[in-house]
Design a protein around this motif. Structure first.
Motif, PDB file in Angstrom:
ATOM      1  N   SER A   1       0.850  -1.193   0.000  1.00 19.61           N
ATOM      2  CA  SER A   1       0.000   0.000   0.000  1.00 19.61           C
ATOM      3  C   SER A   1       0.883   1.239   0.000  1.00 19.61           C
ATOM      4  CB  SER A   1      -0.938   0.007   1.213  1.00 19.61           C
ATOM      5  OG  SER A   1      -0.201   0.119   2.405  1.00 19.61           O
TER       6      SER A   1
ATOM      7  N   HIS B   1       0.801   5.688  -0.077  1.00 15.68           N
ATOM      8  CA  HIS B   1       0.112   6.981  -0.032  1.00 15.68           C
ATOM      9  C   HIS B   1       1.193   8.050   0.079  1.00 15.68           C
ATOM     10  CE1 HIS B   1       0.555   6.689   4.398  1.00 15.68           C
ATOM     11  NE2 HIS B   1       0.463   8.007   4.389  1.00 15.68           N
TER      12      HIS B   1
ATOM     13  N   THR C   1      -2.762  11.848   0.498  1.00 18.45           N
ATOM     14  CA  THR C   1      -3.467  11.306  -0.663  1.00 18.45           C
ATOM     15  C   THR C   1      -4.305  10.114  -0.226  1.00 18.45           C
ATOM     16  OG1 THR C   1      -1.763   9.667  -1.190  1.00 18.45           O
ATOM     17  CG2 THR C   1      -1.539  11.860  -2.210  1.00 18.45           C
ATOM     18  N   GLN C   2      -5.016   9.553  -1.188  1.00 20.95           N
ATOM     19  CA  GLN C   2      -5.702   8.295  -0.954  1.00 20.95           C
ATOM     20  C   GLN C   2      -4.660   7.187  -0.815  1.00 20.95           C
ATOM     21  OE1 GLN C   2      -5.072   9.646  -3.879  1.00 20.95           O
ATOM     22  NE2 GLN C   2      -5.367   8.229  -5.601  1.00 20.95           N
ATOM     23  N   VAL C   3      -5.043   6.091  -0.159  1.00 18.92           N
ATOM     24  CA  VAL C   3      -4.171   4.914  -0.065  1.00 18.92           C
ATOM     25  C   VAL C   3      -4.478   4.031  -1.264  1.00 18.92           C
ATOM     26  CG1 VAL C   3      -3.576   2.863   1.274  1.00 18.92           C
ATOM     27  CG2 VAL C   3      -4.078   5.025   2.449  1.00 18.92           C
TER      28      VAL C   3
END
Length: 168
Positions: A109, A111, A124-126
């Motif tokens: 993941s 971000h 930011t979004q992940v």
């Protein structure tokens, strides 16, 4: 000069008029000059990950390019990439393109955190990416022919015509 501007920075956002008047060495005073100033609060940066997209797949042993866009009303001072919840890399100017080495299979993941020149930050979004082994393209194995089987055995048999021998 500087004290007045510093004092305006502490004010609530709004419209202000600043007046200035020049005085020469003889004491003559000029007409005042009035300037309109619109004071606005500094805003936090806006940022998002452009690539990869959520659910993307990547191959272990390669590097994953992560492209981030960050904009601010005054200026972006840095963008920091986080991988699996830990800080990984920092870039101070665009383009904000990071390369993440993929060393194991599983999920990664990413971000990013953008910081502006006044210290405001935005996340930011992940984006989760699945990392898999490199596999060869799947191909059908070639079937071995039985002894005496012709290469065209799987095709419909055409009737054979006996050879005609020309006699002279």
């Amino acid at each position: 000069g500087q004290g007045l501007l510093a004092a305006l920075g502490g004010q609530e956002p709004g419209a202000f008029f600043i007046a200035a008047r020049a005085i020469d060495i003889n004491g003559d005073v000029g007409e005042p000059s009035i300037q309109y100033v619109d004071v606005m609060r500094d805003r936090a940066p806006q940022t998002f990950i452009v690539s990869p997209v959520p659910g993307a797949q990547a191959v272990v042993g390669t590097s994953l390019p992560v492209q981030v866009v960050a904009v601010d009303d005054v200026g972006v001072s840095q963008v920091e990439l986080w991988v699996n919840g830990a800080p990984a890399q920092v870039l101070a100017r665009p383009p904000y393109t990071f390369l993440v080495p993929l060393q194991a299979t599983g999920e990664v993941s990413v971000h990013a955190v953008a910081r502006d020149t006044r210290g405001h930050t935005t996340l930011t979004q992940v984006v989760a990416v699945t990392v898999t082994d490199d596999r060869a393209p799947h191909a059908q194995p070639r079937r071995r022919r039985a002894p005496g089987e012709h290469a065209r055995a799987d095709r419909a048999r055409e009737p054979r015509h006996p050879r005609r021998h020309a006699r002279g």
